[in-house]
Scaffold this motif. Structure first.
Motif, PDB file in Angstrom:
ATOM      1  N   GLU A 199      48.278  23.847   5.549  1.00  0.00           N
ATOM      2  CA  GLU A 199      48.160  24.249   6.944  1.00  0.00           C
ATOM      3  C   GLU A 199      47.379  25.567   6.996  1.00  0.00           C
ATOM      4  OE1 GLU A 199      49.868  22.647   9.934  1.00  0.00           O
ATOM      5  OE2 GLU A 199      49.384  21.125   8.421  1.00  0.00           O
ATOM      6  N   PRO A 200      46.741  25.881   8.135  1.00  0.00           N
ATOM      7  CA  PRO A 200      45.956  27.120   8.237  1.00  0.00           C
ATOM      8  C   PRO A 200      46.767  28.389   7.966  1.00  0.00           C
ATOM      9  CG  PRO A 200      45.455  25.660  10.064  1.00  0.00           C
ATOM     10  CD  PRO A 200      46.614  25.047   9.324  1.00  0.00           C
ATOM     11  N   ASP A 201      48.081  28.367   8.258  1.00  0.00           N
ATOM     12  CA  ASP A 201      48.915  29.557   8.064  1.00  0.00           C
ATOM     13  C   ASP A 201      49.683  29.543   6.745  1.00  0.00           C
ATOM     14  OD1 ASP A 201      50.442  27.427   9.015  1.00  0.00           O
ATOM     15  OD2 ASP A 201      51.811  28.701  10.137  1.00  0.00           O
ATOM     16  N   SER A 202      49.318  28.654   5.833  1.00  0.00           N
ATOM     17  CA  SER A 202      49.981  28.585   4.532  1.00  0.00           C
ATOM     18  C   SER A 202      49.803  29.896   3.770  1.00  0.00           C
ATOM     19  CB  SER A 202      49.408  27.438   3.707  1.00  0.00           C
ATOM     20  OG  SER A 202      50.053  27.359   2.455  1.00  0.00           O
ATOM     21  N   GLN A 203      50.877  30.353   3.152  1.00  0.00           N
ATOM     22  CA  GLN A 203      50.836  31.573   2.347  1.00  0.00           C
ATOM     23  C   GLN A 203      51.045  31.269   0.860  1.00  0.00           C
ATOM     24  OE1 GLN A 203      50.066  34.724   3.668  1.00  0.00           O
ATOM     25  NE2 GLN A 203      49.517  33.341   5.325  1.00  0.00           N
ATOM     26  N   GLY A 204      50.988  30.000   0.488  1.00  0.00           N
ATOM     27  CA  GLY A 204      51.154  29.606  -0.907  1.00  0.00           C
ATOM     28  C   GLY A 204      49.844  29.683  -1.663  1.00  0.00           C
ATOM     29  N   PRO A 205      49.848  29.216  -2.898  1.00  0.00           N
ATOM     30  CA  PRO A 205      48.649  29.317  -3.726  1.00  0.00           C
ATOM     31  C   PRO A 205      47.529  28.363  -3.299  1.00  0.00           C
ATOM     32  CG  PRO A 205      50.371  28.149  -4.891  1.00  0.00           C
ATOM     33  CD  PRO A 205      50.986  28.657  -3.623  1.00  0.00           C
ATOM     34  N   PHE A 206      47.868  27.294  -2.577  1.00  0.00           N
ATOM     35  CA  PHE A 206      46.849  26.325  -2.153  1.00  0.00           C
ATOM     36  C   PHE A 206      46.485  26.626  -0.704  1.00  0.00           C
ATOM     37  CE2 PHE A 206      49.682  24.132  -5.206  1.00  0.00           C
ATOM     38  CZ  PHE A 206      48.812  24.114  -6.278  1.00  0.00           C
ATOM     39  N   ARG A 207      45.282  27.170  -0.495  1.00  0.00           N
ATOM     40  CA  ARG A 207      44.857  27.570   0.853  1.00  0.00           C
ATOM     41  C   ARG A 207      43.787  26.630   1.405  1.00  0.00           C
ATOM     42  NH1 ARG A 207      46.390  33.128   1.612  1.00  0.00           N
ATOM     43  NH2 ARG A 207      48.244  33.338   0.333  1.00  0.00           N
ATOM     44  N   THR A 208      43.203  25.812   0.516  1.00  0.00           N
ATOM     45  CA  THR A 208      42.204  24.837   0.946  1.00  0.00           C
ATOM     46  C   THR A 208      42.586  23.478   0.362  1.00  0.00           C
ATOM     47  OG1 THR A 208      40.776  25.282  -0.963  1.00  0.00           O
ATOM     48  CG2 THR A 208      40.338  26.558   1.039  1.00  0.00           C
ATOM     49  N   TYR A 209      42.043  22.424   0.955  1.00  0.00           N
ATOM     50  CA  TYR A 209      42.304  21.061   0.500  1.00  0.00           C
ATOM     51  C   TYR A 209      42.014  20.960  -0.997  1.00  0.00           C
ATOM     52  CZ  TYR A 209      41.823  15.984   0.114  1.00  0.00           C
ATOM     53  OH  TYR A 209      41.958  14.667  -0.269  1.00  0.00           O
ATOM     54  N   LEU A 210      42.923  20.317  -1.715  1.00  0.00           N
ATOM     55  CA  LEU A 210      42.757  20.127  -3.151  1.00  0.00           C
ATOM     56  C   LEU A 210      43.164  18.710  -3.505  1.00  0.00           C
ATOM     57  CD1 LEU A 210      42.329  21.248  -6.075  1.00  0.00           C
ATOM     58  CD2 LEU A 210      44.769  21.793  -6.047  1.00  0.00           C
ATOM     59  N   GLU A 211      42.296  17.996  -4.195  1.00  0.00           N
ATOM     60  CA  GLU A 211      42.598  16.651  -4.685  1.00  0.00           C
ATOM     61  C   GLU A 211      42.354  16.633  -6.181  1.00  0.00           C
ATOM     62  OE1 GLU A 211      41.199  12.011  -4.031  1.00  0.00           O
ATOM     63  OE2 GLU A 211      40.697  13.518  -2.521  1.00  0.00           O
ATOM     64  N   ALA A 212      43.277  15.999  -6.921  1.00  0.00           N
ATOM     65  CA  ALA A 212      43.165  16.028  -8.381  1.00  0.00           C
ATOM     66  C   ALA A 212      43.788  14.778  -8.982  1.00  0.00           C
ATOM     67  CB  ALA A 212      43.870  17.272  -8.926  1.00  0.00           C
ATOM     68  N   PRO A 213      43.398  14.466 -10.224  1.00  0.00           N
ATOM     69  CA  PRO A 213      44.070  13.372 -10.927  1.00  0.00           C
ATOM     70  C   PRO A 213      45.496  13.782 -11.278  1.00  0.00           C
ATOM     71  CG  PRO A 213      42.407  14.402 -12.339  1.00  0.00           C
ATOM     72  CD  PRO A 213      42.311  15.063 -11.008  1.00  0.00           C
TER      73      PRO A 213
END
Length: 106
Positions: free
Chosen positions: A58-72
């Motif tokens: 979400e735009p107000d996320s304060q965690g380590p993932f601030r942008t979309y991330l896709e991974a195996p």
């Protein structure tokens, strides 16, 4: 967080809960998304099964993932994730996804 936003649980069901840890199971069918949720505790994310997973912060996320991330998916992988994330998990693969989330209370 806005007052009109509904946040759900980080997992599908609780497997264990005591004063030190809470353990969640997260199961997602191919194409399925989790509830949008807020990680209020540091946690361990343990991948069990699947082929691709994405996190949609979400735009107000304060965690380590601030942008979309896709991974195996790497079955058996363990990742320590600091608290603060407001996000949705999305199974972008063709296999059922399973992870265990261990929230650290102390």
């Amino acid at each position: 967080m806005g007052p009109s936003r509904h946040l759900g649980n980080p997992g599908t069901r609780i497997l264990f809960d005591d004063e030190r840890v809470r353990v969640w199971e997260l199961r997602l069918a191919p194409g399925e998304r989790s509830d949008t949720h807020h990680h209020q505790l540091d946690h361990l994310l343990i991948q069990i099964n699947g082929d691709r997973i994405a996190v949609e912060p979400e735009p107000d996320s304060q965690g380590p993932f601030r942008t979309y991330l896709e991974a195996p998916v790497t079955p058996g992988a363990v990742l320590h994730v600091p608290h603060g994330g407001i996000e949705t998990a999305h199974n972008t693969g063709s296999d059922p996804y399973l992870e265990i989330i261990v929230e650290l209370k102390k």
